[in-house]
Design a protein around this motif. Structure first.
Motif, short mmCIF file in Angstrom:
data_model
loop_
_atom_site.label_atom_id
_atom_site.label_comp_id
_atom_site.label_asym_id
_atom_site.label_seq_id
_atom_site.Cartn_x
_atom_site.Cartn_y
_atom_site.Cartn_z
N ASP A 130 17.79 63.19 16.33
CA ASP A 130 17.98 63.72 14.98
C ASP A 130 17.98 62.64 13.90
O ASP A 130 17.75 62.93 12.72
CB ASP A 130 19.29 64.51 14.91
CG ASP A 130 19.24 65.76 15.77
OD1 ASP A 130 18.13 66.19 16.12
OD2 ASP A 130 20.32 66.29 16.11
N LYS A 131 18.24 61.39 14.30
CA LYS A 131 18.27 60.30 13.34
C LYS A 131 16.96 59.51 13.30
O LYS A 131 16.86 58.50 12.62
CB LYS A 131 19.44 59.36 13.65
CG LYS A 131 20.81 60.03 13.50
CD LYS A 131 21.94 59.05 13.78
CE LYS A 131 23.29 59.73 13.60
NZ LYS A 131 24.42 58.79 13.90
N GLY A 132 15.98 59.99 14.07
CA GLY A 132 14.68 59.34 14.07
C GLY A 132 14.52 58.24 15.10
O GLY A 132 13.49 57.57 15.15
N ASN A 133 15.54 58.04 15.95
CA ASN A 133 15.44 57.00 16.96
C ASN A 133 14.59 57.48 18.14
O ASN A 133 14.82 58.57 18.66
CB ASN A 133 16.84 56.62 17.47
CG ASN A 133 17.73 56.13 16.36
OD1 ASN A 133 17.35 55.25 15.60
ND2 ASN A 133 18.93 56.69 16.25
N PRO A 134 13.60 56.69 18.58
CA PRO A 134 12.72 57.13 19.67
C PRO A 134 13.47 57.28 20.98
O PRO A 134 14.39 56.52 21.29
CB PRO A 134 11.67 56.01 19.74
CG PRO A 134 12.31 54.83 19.11
CD PRO A 134 13.23 55.36 18.06
N GLN A 135 13.04 58.28 21.75
CA GLN A 135 13.66 58.59 23.04
C GLN A 135 12.57 58.65 24.11
O GLN A 135 12.49 59.61 24.88
CB GLN A 135 14.39 59.93 22.94
CG GLN A 135 15.44 60.02 21.85
CD GLN A 135 16.65 59.15 22.15
OE1 GLN A 135 17.28 59.28 23.20
NE2 GLN A 135 16.95 58.22 21.25
N LEU A 168 10.19 61.11 10.17
CA LEU A 168 10.21 59.70 9.80
C LEU A 168 9.49 59.49 8.48
O LEU A 168 8.48 60.14 8.21
CB LEU A 168 9.53 58.85 10.88
CG LEU A 168 10.17 58.88 12.28
CD1 LEU A 168 9.25 58.24 13.29
CD2 LEU A 168 11.52 58.17 12.25
N VAL A 169 9.98 58.55 7.69
CA VAL A 169 9.33 58.24 6.43
C VAL A 169 7.90 57.75 6.70
O VAL A 169 6.96 58.13 6.01
CB VAL A 169 10.13 57.18 5.66
CG1 VAL A 169 9.37 56.71 4.43
CG2 VAL A 169 11.49 57.75 5.25
N ARG A 170 7.74 56.95 7.74
CA ARG A 170 6.40 56.46 8.10
C ARG A 170 5.83 57.35 9.21
O ARG A 170 5.40 56.88 10.25
CB ARG A 170 6.48 55.00 8.55
CG ARG A 170 6.80 54.03 7.43
CD ARG A 170 7.05 52.62 7.96
NE ARG A 170 5.91 52.13 8.76
CZ ARG A 170 5.98 51.06 9.55
NH1 ARG A 170 7.10 50.37 9.64
NH2 ARG A 170 4.91 50.69 10.25
N TYR A 171 5.81 58.65 8.94
CA TYR A 171 5.35 59.58 9.97
C TYR A 171 3.90 59.31 10.36
O TYR A 171 3.53 59.38 11.54
CB TYR A 171 5.48 61.03 9.52
CG TYR A 171 4.90 61.97 10.57
CD1 TYR A 171 5.63 62.28 11.70
CD2 TYR A 171 3.61 62.47 10.44
CE1 TYR A 171 5.09 63.09 12.70
CE2 TYR A 171 3.06 63.28 11.42
CZ TYR A 171 3.80 63.59 12.54
OH TYR A 171 3.25 64.37 13.53
N GLY A 172 3.05 59.00 9.40
CA GLY A 172 1.65 58.74 9.71
C GLY A 172 1.49 57.61 10.71
O GLY A 172 0.67 57.68 11.64
N ASP A 173 2.29 56.55 10.56
CA ASP A 173 2.24 55.42 11.49
C ASP A 173 2.76 55.84 12.87
O ASP A 173 2.21 55.42 13.90
CB ASP A 173 3.05 54.25 10.97
CG ASP A 173 2.46 53.64 9.70
OD1 ASP A 173 1.24 53.78 9.50
OD2 ASP A 173 3.22 53.03 8.92
N ALA A 174 3.80 56.65 12.88
CA ALA A 174 4.36 57.12 14.15
C ALA A 174 3.35 57.97 14.91
O ALA A 174 3.15 57.80 16.13
CB ALA A 174 5.64 57.91 13.91
N SER A 175 2.71 58.89 14.20
CA SER A 175 1.72 59.74 14.85
C SER A 175 0.54 58.92 15.36
O SER A 175 0.01 59.17 16.45
CB SER A 175 1.24 60.82 13.88
OG SER A 175 0.34 61.71 14.51
N ASP A 193 12.45 52.05 8.88
CA ASP A 193 12.13 52.33 7.48
C ASP A 193 12.53 53.72 7.06
O ASP A 193 12.24 54.14 5.93
CB ASP A 193 10.62 52.14 7.24
CG ASP A 193 10.20 50.69 7.30
OD1 ASP A 193 11.09 49.83 7.19
OD2 ASP A 193 9.00 50.42 7.49
N SER A 194 13.15 54.50 7.94
CA SER A 194 13.47 55.89 7.63
C SER A 194 14.91 56.04 7.19
O SER A 194 15.74 55.19 7.43
CB SER A 194 13.21 56.77 8.86
OG SER A 194 11.84 56.76 9.16
#
Length: 425
Positions: free
Chosen positions: A218-223, A383-390, A424-425
């Motif tokens: 929920d906090k954007g940390n990868p799992q 995530l704020v940098r969702y495009g980079d994550a995807s 960055d999120s």
């Protein structure tokens, strides 16, 4: 003609209820500005959105809406909207954004915070509404939602005497029996969207969620260093190596998979609700009309979890007519308008009442399954940098599907890259 009349009534109902007064978000001229606006959105092949806009324009001659079509693919849509925002262009007033872009657009102050009281938020389905927030504040309004469903050849399953599978292992065992039938000799078992684009992020997220995990918390940390993440990626990788998925599915987006199922080349297919009507077309274009049904996606040990899809409406921070923009969004997402919209197209609406409507259930028999899928859907990383994550997910998952890297290597690389992105999120 009937839909046009209903649409006009929907406008009138909205004006009488939701537009009783302006919401003062700030004292700036832009925030309370009114006048003609531009609506940047996805091209609507059904013609329903243009019809609803015409109804609005008839009631608001001083605040008419002009539609601007965004590019066809999600990547192109995001690129065009980002370019407009980075130049602080006022060319768009209301914009359509993919659900997981809300955090990025809000954090970068490309869209404005919205007053919840203007939009009757209690009527929206919970999952898309939560995805419309950033740091517990509302920055977009759910317009369309959606979740993947399992399309299956009911006629072939009935002939083979097998039930609809609820688990991945059952998919394999059912296919062994179905593909042994003469009627299915040229078919393959299963396909989703596996080309290197946003659909692969969706399908990977679903596989991880269907194994009981999540790509980020929920906090954007990868799992992604979890047994569930490994099980999800292994399901996709093994699907290709075992022949469960046809090799050509590595190039499938939504339409390629839709055509394969529609031509009778697949027993099972993961896709969105929009293809249902195309599958049932009686003009000779579909080989499976009347021969298929839908169910929720299968999972590792029981019914799976679809990825939450959908598009939201937001007000550009650079619009000079934000009061009109907010009113138009409230109109387009109000229950009367959504009811009219649902009659004219198969796009999944975002208000709970639509899924309980007896007439709409008769028109769209898949609505109960879709409602269940949406209720249990998991969001993509917020995530704020969702495009980079995807992009990281697409690159690494695609390499694993092609056998270029191992499952463990793909997950390790994604864990590292998404950890950096999440900062960055």
């Amino acid at each position: 003609m009937r839909k046009a009349v209903i649409a006009t009534l929907a406008v009138s109902a909205f004006v009488a209820t939701a537009c009783g007064g302006e919401t003062a978000e700030s004292d700036s001229a832009a925030t309370e500005g009114r006048g003609p606006i531009t609506f940047a959105t996805l091209k609507d092949g059904t013609g329903t959105v243009p019809e609803l806009v015409r109804a609005w324009n008839a009631e608001h001659p001083e605040e008419k809406v002009t539609i601007v079509d965004l590019p066809e693919g999600a990547d192109g849509q995001r690129q065009q909207l980002v370019q407009q925002a980075q130049t602080k262009s006022d060319a768009y007033d209301v914009i359509t954004i993919d659900l997981p872009w809300t955090a990025e657009f809000a954090a970068r102050r490309w869209v404005t915070e919205l007053p919840p009281e203007q939009f009757d938020v209690d009527g929206f389905i919970d999952t898309p509404l939560e995805g419309s927030k950033y740091r517990d504040k509302l920055y977009s309004i759910p317009h369309f939602t959606g979740a993947g469903m399992l399309y299956y050849r009911k006629d072939l399953l009935d002939k083979a005497g097998v039930e609809v599978p609820e688990t991945w292992s059952e998919v394999e065992s059912v296919c062994q029996k179905v593909l042994a039938l003469p009627e299915a000799k040229d078919a393959s078992c299963y396909a989703g969207q596996f080309d290197k684009y946003e659909g692969l992020t969706v399908n990977f997220s679903e596989a991880v969620g269907s194994a009981g995990g999540q790509v980020t918390d929920d906090k954007g940390n990868p799992q992604l260093d979890t047994p569930a993440a490994k099980a999800g990626l292994e399901f996709l990788v093994n699907g290709f190596s075992s022949g469960l998925f046809p090799q050509e599915a590595i190039t499938f987006k939504e339409e390629e998979g839709r055509r394969a199922f529609q031509q009778g080349d697949l027993v099972f297919h993961r896709n969105w609700a929009y293809i249902y009507a195309l599958m049932n077309a009686e003009d000779g274009s579909s080989e499976v009309a009347g021969k298929f049904d839908v169910s929720v996606l299968p999972g590792a040990s029981g019914p799976g979890a679809a990825t939450l899809g959908g598009n939201n409406l937001a007000v550009s921070s650079f619009s000079a007519k934000q009061a009109t923009a907010r009113d138009f969004i409230a109109y387009l997402t109000s229950q009367p308008t959504q009811r009219t919209h649902a009659e004219g197209s198969a796009y999944p609406m975002t208000r709970s009442a639509i899924y309980e409507d007896p007439e709409l259930r008769e028109q769209y028999p898949y609505l109960p399954v879709l409602a269940e899928a949406i209720d249990n859907a998991v969001p993509r990383p917020s995530l704020v940098r969702y495009g980079d994550a995807s992009a990281s997910i697409q690159e690494n998952v695609y390499a694993a599907l092609n056998g270029d890297i191992s499952v463990d290597q793909a997950l390790s690389t994604m864990q590292q890259q998404l950890t950096e992105i999440a900062q960055d999120s």
